[in-house]
Design an enzyme around this catalytic site. Structure first.
Site, PDB file in Angstrom:
ATOM      1  CB  SER A   1      -0.867  -0.020   1.261  1.00  0.00           C
ATOM      2  OG  SER A   1      -1.606   1.175   1.369  1.00  0.00           O
TER       3      SER A   1
ATOM      4  CE  LYS B   1      -4.635   0.110   0.384  1.00  0.00           C
ATOM      5  NZ  LYS B   1      -5.307  -0.674   1.442  1.00  0.00           N
TER       6      LYS B   1
ATOM      7  CG  ASP C   1      -7.738   2.305   0.646  1.00  0.00           C
ATOM      8  OD1 ASP C   1      -8.889   2.769   0.758  1.00  0.00           O
ATOM      9  OD2 ASP C   1      -7.119   1.786   1.604  1.00  0.00           O
TER      10      ASP C   1
ATOM     11  CD  GLU D   1      -8.761  -0.894   0.855  1.00  0.00           C
ATOM     12  OE1 GLU D   1      -7.783  -1.052   0.090  1.00  0.00           O
ATOM     13  OE2 GLU D   1      -8.664  -0.979   2.091  1.00  0.00           O
TER      14      GLU D   1
ATOM     15  N   GLY E   1      -3.873  -3.984   6.218  1.00  0.00           N
ATOM     16  CA  GLY E   1      -2.774  -3.651   7.123  1.00  0.00           C
ATOM     17  C   GLY E   1      -3.050  -2.348   7.831  1.00  0.00           C
TER      18      GLY E   1
ATOM     19  CE  LYS F   1      -7.213  -2.206   6.962  1.00  0.00           C
ATOM     20  NZ  LYS F   1      -7.300  -0.732   6.942  1.00  0.00           N
TER      21      LYS F   1
ATOM     22  CG  ASP G   1     -10.400  -0.871   5.162  1.00  0.00           C
ATOM     23  OD1 ASP G   1     -10.686  -1.288   6.292  1.00  0.00           O
ATOM     24  OD2 ASP G   1      -9.292  -0.314   4.929  1.00  0.00           O
TER      25      ASP G   1
ATOM     26  CE  LYS H   1      -3.962   3.893   2.122  1.00  0.00           C
ATOM     27  NZ  LYS H   1      -5.149   3.285   2.737  1.00  0.00           N
TER      28      LYS H   1
HETATM   29  O1  OSB Z   1      -7.074   1.878   4.583  1.00  0.00           O
HETATM   30  O2  OSB Z   1      -5.968   0.101   4.392  1.00  0.00           O
HETATM   31  C1  OSB Z   1      -6.093   1.229   4.886  1.00  0.00           C
HETATM   32  C2  OSB Z   1      -2.995   2.163   6.900  1.00  0.00           C
HETATM   33  C3  OSB Z   1      -3.577   2.763   7.999  1.00  0.00           C
HETATM   34  C4  OSB Z   1      -4.938   2.893   8.043  1.00  0.00           C
HETATM   35  C5  OSB Z   1      -5.725   2.419   7.005  1.00  0.00           C
HETATM   36  C6  OSB Z   1      -5.161   1.782   5.912  1.00  0.00           C
HETATM   37  C7  OSB Z   1      -3.766   1.699   5.841  1.00  0.00           C
HETATM   38  C8  OSB Z   1      -3.057   1.139   4.702  1.00  0.00           C
HETATM   39  C9  OSB Z   1      -1.663   0.648   4.940  1.00  0.00           C
HETATM   40  O3  OSB Z   1      -3.483   1.134   3.570  1.00  0.00           O
HETATM   41  C10 OSB Z   1      -1.545  -0.821   4.980  1.00  0.00           C
HETATM   42  C11 OSB Z   1      -0.196  -1.239   5.475  1.00  0.00           C
HETATM   43  O4  OSB Z   1       0.751  -1.172   4.690  1.00  0.00           O
HETATM   44  O5  OSB Z   1      -0.091  -1.651   6.654  1.00  0.00           O
HETATM   45 MG    MG Z   2      -8.245   0.706   3.277  1.00  0.00          MG
END
Ligand code: OSB
Ligand code: MG
Length: 388
Positions: free
Chosen positions: A135, A161, A188, A213, A290, A262, A238, A163
């Site tokens: 991510s 992925k 995402d 996402e 994550g 998660k 999510d 953001k």
């Molecule tokens: O939306 O998946 C998410 C990190 C913190 C809060 C929300 C998210 C995320 C990530 C990072 O996308 C995932 C990772 O690399 O741990």
């Molecule tokens: Mg997410």
């Protein structure tokens, strides 16, 4: 199994690189590490609440309070047949899934260690390696983003992925596709859009993304169902999936075609397994999300990712992307084929560096069973709480 003592530590670790989402930028990771002890064995759980209530309504402070005042008294000194009995024993406490998960996951680790089995086996996992994706947060420039993607692809990761947020979306995805061609790519939005953006989001359809996402509000299901009917790109939820019931509702409404699991968001491993099984029954693939976990929470995520319906690469990547050093030694590494080996030692199966935990500790508390508490899963008397 019985938890005789809980230790909470608030830890602060610097991130190797800042992480920016539609809700903000983080330079540090601050979280509660739960240590559960019983019969001379200790298990660990990482609470994924953050300093602020921006991803979820929970924070480190709310989790600390709810664990100390409400969760600890319901688990300390209580005999549980199995860690799956813990989440139901916390039924009186509404919400606070991250706080519950921190304790529940420590209990699963404790249980697996007491049996001398890797956590993946106790959870019902079916593989010894998991497929890893990354991510990548919002960057200062598109060039910075392209550079990062190049490095992650070279490291072998099986999907990228990125953001997105209003102003950092269609053009950015276009630049990534132009540069890297048909890589496994997804986006995402962390709830940054509304249904009024549907036409704009539909422009993403031409990029053949694996999924988008959580485009809409963090609690929403109904609007996602409307949006999914307008998009060719699969929606993955999510933030909206905080309970098994929400997952059922989302599937029934057609609000998503994929779900990100998660354990912190749904209250721990047993609820994660229920969401996983529900999705499997409905042909909905899942992947493991994550929360920028340390090696301790990351190892737990690897074990859960071994369940059969985790068929898409997750956000469970190598330690060195996040922390240097990590709290575990050796760190978690990704192989050139983009997979991570599942630890084979008992429990989460990684070696925890107590010295690094000590150095990162901001606050510590010890929770003990009250002498008057009974071995009942429903009645509770207060735990003795001593801040040290
Ligand atoms: O939306 O998946 C998410 C990190 C913190 C809060 C929300 C998210 C995320 C990530 C990072 O996308 C995932 C990772 O690399 O741990
Ligand atoms: Mg997410």
């Amino acid at each position: 199994m019985r938890i005789e003592r809980l230790e909470l530590r608030l830890l602060k670790l610097p991130l190797v690189h800042f992480f920016e989402t539609s809700f903000g930028r983080a330079y540090h990771k601050q979280f509660i590490l739960v240590r559960a002890e019983g019969d001379g064995v200790a298990g660990y759980g990482e609470c994924v609440a953050d300093v602020d209530p921006y991803y979820s309504s929970e924070t480190n402070d709310t989790a600390w309070h709810v664990i100390s005042a409400f969760i600890a008294p319901r688990v300390l000194g209580v005999d549980f047949d199995h860690p799956r009995a813990i989440f139901p024993a916390l039924k009186a406490i509404r919400g606070h899934n991250m706080a519950k998960a921190g304790v529940e996951m420590a209990a699963w680790d404790l249980y697996a260690r007491q049996r001398g089995e890797p956590l993946s086996r106790v959870l019902g996992g079916v593989r010894d390696r998991i497929a890893s994706g990354v991510s990548i947060g919002i960057q200062e420039t598109v060039d910075d983003l392209l550079g990062k993607i190049e490095r992650e692809l070279a490291a072998g990761y099986r999907r990228i992925k990125i953001k997105i947020k209003p102003g950092w979306d269609v053009d950015v995805v276009d630049a990534v596709r132009t540069r890297f061609g048909p890589i496994a790519l997804m986006v995402d939005a962390n709830a940054a859009y509304t249904l009024a953006d549907a036409d704009h989001l539909a422009e993403l359809d031409r990029f053949d993304l694996m999924m988008i996402e959580q485009p809409l509000d963090y609690d929403d299901i109904a609007d996602h169902a409307v949006l999914q009917r307008r998009l060719r790109t699969p929606i993955c939820l999510d933030e909206s999936i905080k309970t098994v019931g929400a997952a059922r509702e989302a599937i029934r409404a057609g609000a998503c075609r994929i779900i990100n699991i998660k354990p912190g968001r749904v209250g721990g491993f047993s609820e994660s397994i229920r969401v996983h099984d529900l999705c499997a029954d409905h042909g909905i693939p899942v992947w493991h999300g994550g929360m920028l976990e340390s090696g301790i929470g990351r190892a737990a995520n690897i074990h859960l990712s071994t369940l059969s319906n985790f068929t898409l690469p997750g956000d469970v990547a190598a330690s060195k992307r996040y922390f240097d050093p990590d709290l575990i030694d050796p760190p978690i590494e990704v192989a050139p084929d983009g997979t991570i080996a599942v630890p084979r030692q008992p429990g989460i199966g990684v070696t925890i560096r107590d010295d690094r935990i000590e150095r990162a500790t901001i606050e510590r508390a010890e929770l003990l069973a009250s002498p008057t508490s009974k071995t009942s899963t429903t009645s509770s008397t207060g735990a003795q709480i001593s801040s040290v």
